[in-house]
Design a protein around this motif. Structure first.
Motif, short mmCIF file in Angstrom:
data_model
loop_
_atom_site.label_atom_id
_atom_site.label_comp_id
_atom_site.label_asym_id
_atom_site.label_seq_id
_atom_site.Cartn_x
_atom_site.Cartn_y
_atom_site.Cartn_z
N GLY A 1 -17.68 4.16 -19.96
CA GLY A 1 -18.99 4.08 -19.31
C GLY A 1 -19.51 2.94 -18.67
O GLY A 1 -19.18 1.95 -19.27
N ARG A 2 -20.14 3.23 -17.80
CA ARG A 2 -20.53 1.88 -16.85
C ARG A 2 -21.90 1.59 -17.09
O ARG A 2 -22.27 0.58 -16.68
CB ARG A 2 -20.66 2.60 -15.26
N SER A 3 -22.53 2.11 -18.15
CA SER A 3 -23.98 1.86 -18.48
C SER A 3 -24.01 0.86 -19.77
O SER A 3 -25.06 0.89 -20.30
CB SER A 3 -24.79 3.02 -18.59
N ILE A 4 -23.04 0.68 -20.21
CA ILE A 4 -22.77 -0.20 -21.33
C ILE A 4 -23.52 -1.57 -21.23
O ILE A 4 -23.16 -2.16 -20.23
CB ILE A 4 -21.28 -0.61 -21.81
N ASP A 5 -24.51 -1.88 -21.96
CA ASP A 5 -25.26 -3.03 -21.63
C ASP A 5 -25.32 -3.97 -22.80
O ASP A 5 -24.43 -3.95 -23.99
CB ASP A 5 -26.84 -2.95 -21.61
N ALA A 6 -26.16 -5.09 -22.92
CA ALA A 6 -26.06 -6.03 -24.00
C ALA A 6 -26.43 -5.33 -25.65
O ALA A 6 -25.78 -5.67 -26.40
CB ALA A 6 -27.25 -7.09 -23.62
N ALA A 7 -27.35 -4.32 -25.62
CA ALA A 7 -27.43 -3.69 -26.63
C ALA A 7 -26.56 -2.80 -27.41
O ALA A 7 -26.16 -2.90 -28.52
CB ALA A 7 -29.02 -2.50 -26.34
N VAL A 8 -25.86 -2.11 -26.51
CA VAL A 8 -24.47 -1.47 -26.91
C VAL A 8 -23.39 -2.43 -27.23
O VAL A 8 -22.77 -2.19 -28.49
CB VAL A 8 -23.81 -0.58 -25.72
N LEU A 9 -23.14 -3.59 -26.49
CA LEU A 9 -22.12 -4.63 -27.00
C LEU A 9 -22.68 -5.03 -28.28
O LEU A 9 -21.86 -5.36 -29.09
CB LEU A 9 -22.28 -5.51 -25.88
N THR A 10 -23.71 -5.28 -28.60
CA THR A 10 -24.35 -6.09 -29.70
C THR A 10 -23.88 -5.13 -31.02
O THR A 10 -23.49 -5.62 -31.89
CB THR A 10 -25.86 -6.26 -29.66
N ALA A 11 -24.22 -3.94 -30.67
CA ALA A 11 -23.98 -2.82 -31.89
C ALA A 11 -22.65 -2.69 -32.02
O ALA A 11 -22.02 -2.78 -33.15
CB ALA A 11 -24.34 -1.31 -31.39
N VAL A 12 -21.60 -3.01 -30.80
CA VAL A 12 -19.91 -2.86 -31.21
C VAL A 12 -19.82 -4.13 -32.03
O VAL A 12 -18.85 -4.10 -33.08
CB VAL A 12 -19.32 -3.03 -29.98
N VAL A 13 -20.32 -5.46 -31.58
CA VAL A 13 -20.15 -6.67 -32.27
C VAL A 13 -20.63 -6.67 -33.64
O VAL A 13 -19.88 -6.93 -34.54
CB VAL A 13 -20.73 -7.70 -31.61
N ASP A 14 -21.97 -5.80 -33.84
CA ASP A 14 -22.23 -5.81 -35.42
C ASP A 14 -21.29 -4.88 -36.07
O ASP A 14 -20.91 -5.18 -37.42
CB ASP A 14 -23.56 -5.16 -35.54
N ASP A 15 -20.93 -3.86 -35.54
CA ASP A 15 -19.70 -3.11 -36.23
C ASP A 15 -18.47 -4.06 -36.68
O ASP A 15 -17.91 -3.75 -37.81
CB ASP A 15 -19.60 -1.71 -35.58
N LEU A 16 -17.96 -4.61 -35.63
CA LEU A 16 -16.81 -5.24 -35.67
C LEU A 16 -16.99 -6.24 -36.81
O LEU A 16 -16.03 -6.74 -37.80
CB LEU A 16 -16.28 -6.05 -34.48
N TYR A 17 -18.18 -7.18 -37.00
CA TYR A 17 -18.40 -8.12 -38.06
C TYR A 17 -18.03 -7.55 -39.56
O TYR A 17 -17.59 -8.14 -40.27
CB TYR A 17 -19.79 -8.50 -37.98
N ASP A 18 -18.43 -6.24 -39.52
CA ASP A 18 -18.52 -5.24 -40.85
C ASP A 18 -17.05 -4.87 -40.92
O ASP A 18 -16.70 -5.08 -42.22
CB ASP A 18 -19.61 -4.43 -41.11
N LEU A 19 -16.69 -4.37 -40.08
CA LEU A 19 -15.15 -3.71 -40.28
C LEU A 19 -13.91 -4.46 -40.30
O LEU A 19 -12.93 -4.00 -40.57
CB LEU A 19 -14.98 -2.63 -39.13
N PHE A 20 -14.11 -5.75 -39.53
CA PHE A 20 -12.89 -6.48 -39.45
C PHE A 20 -11.96 -6.66 -40.59
O PHE A 20 -10.93 -6.60 -40.76
CB PHE A 20 -13.12 -8.00 -38.62
N PRO A 21 -12.79 -7.10 -41.51
CA PRO A 21 -12.00 -7.43 -42.85
C PRO A 21 -11.28 -6.43 -43.54
O PRO A 21 -10.31 -6.44 -44.38
CB PRO A 21 -13.20 -7.85 -44.00
#
Length: 224
Positions: free
Chosen positions: A77-97
């Motif tokens: 998607g071309r409409s990925i903004d800071a809010a979407v990226l933050t949601a991705v990062v929040d998930d990675l923070y929880d999921l990575f371990p």
């Protein structure tokens, strides 16, 4: 094979094994997956004349590939903004371990790459990486950004753009002793670094730390 599905509750990001994808997951047939694999093999795992040291660009990727510790996801998607990226990062923070492998020492060599193949503007990637870095560092993790034209310098040659990549992405991995130059600009980052690595810091890093300390003391003396 990716036998366990790990899906982010906020963004829906679902990392799968880049070099052993489950055929049922979209990454197995994603049109940019081959490009991502090629970049990891032909760039990260190889030496570069401008790197400023011997060895591959990333000393850990080869082991991650060989042992199938490298995970990836594509978010289109071309409409990925800071809010979407933050949601991705929040998930990675929880999921990575929870991504395999979970036990040391193998877990220290895993990494996850989340690729945004349709993005052509990268300011939000930089912004979110900077905003979110501290809590990753506190957890012993590194959050990095890669994208075409990224000018972040390498550790050994400030003129080498080590994070320049053919695809825009965010990456998460465990912190390594050689990450000192990425962390020495904030006290809380250095506190986390030293808690993890004080007994095992490489010699070239301790020499750099000593030089920086001498420079800091010298600058302080000159102001008095």
């Amino acid at each position: 094979m990716n036998t366990c599905r790990i899906v982010g509750s906020r963004s829906g990001v679902e990392p799968v094994n880049l070099f052993a994808p489950d055929p049922a997951t979209p990454i197995a047939a994603h049109p940019r997956a081959a490009e991502l694999r090629r970049w990891t093999r032909e760039y990260l795992c190889q030496p570069h004349p401008d790197l400023g040291r011997t060895g591959p660009v990333c000393p850990y990727t080869s082991r991650a590939i060989t042992n199938r510790f490298l995970w990836a996801a594509f978010i289109e998607g071309r409409s990925i903004d800071a809010a979407v990226l933050t949601a991705v990062v929040d998930d990675l923070y929880d999921l990575f371990p929870a991504l395999p492998p979970r036990e040391e020492p193998d877990s220290k060599f895993k990494a996850v790459l989340v690729v945004f193949p349709d993005l052509t503007e990268y300011e939000d990637i930089d912004t979110v990486q900077i905003e979110q870095k501290s809590r990753f560092v506190e957890k012993g993790l590194m959050l990095g950004q890669f994208y075409p034209g990224c000018t972040t310098p390498g550790l050994h040659n400030p003129d080498f753009p080590a994070l320049d990549a053919p695809l825009p992405m965010l990456a998460v991995r465990y912190m390594a002793p050689t990450d000192f130059p990425f962390l020495n600009t904030r006290h809380e980052w250095m506190d986390s670094y030293l808690k993890l690595f004080a007994p095992t810091i490489p010699k070239f890093i301790t020499s750099t730390m000593s030089d920086r300390l001498v420079e800091t003391i010298g600058d302080a003396d000159e102001t008095h």
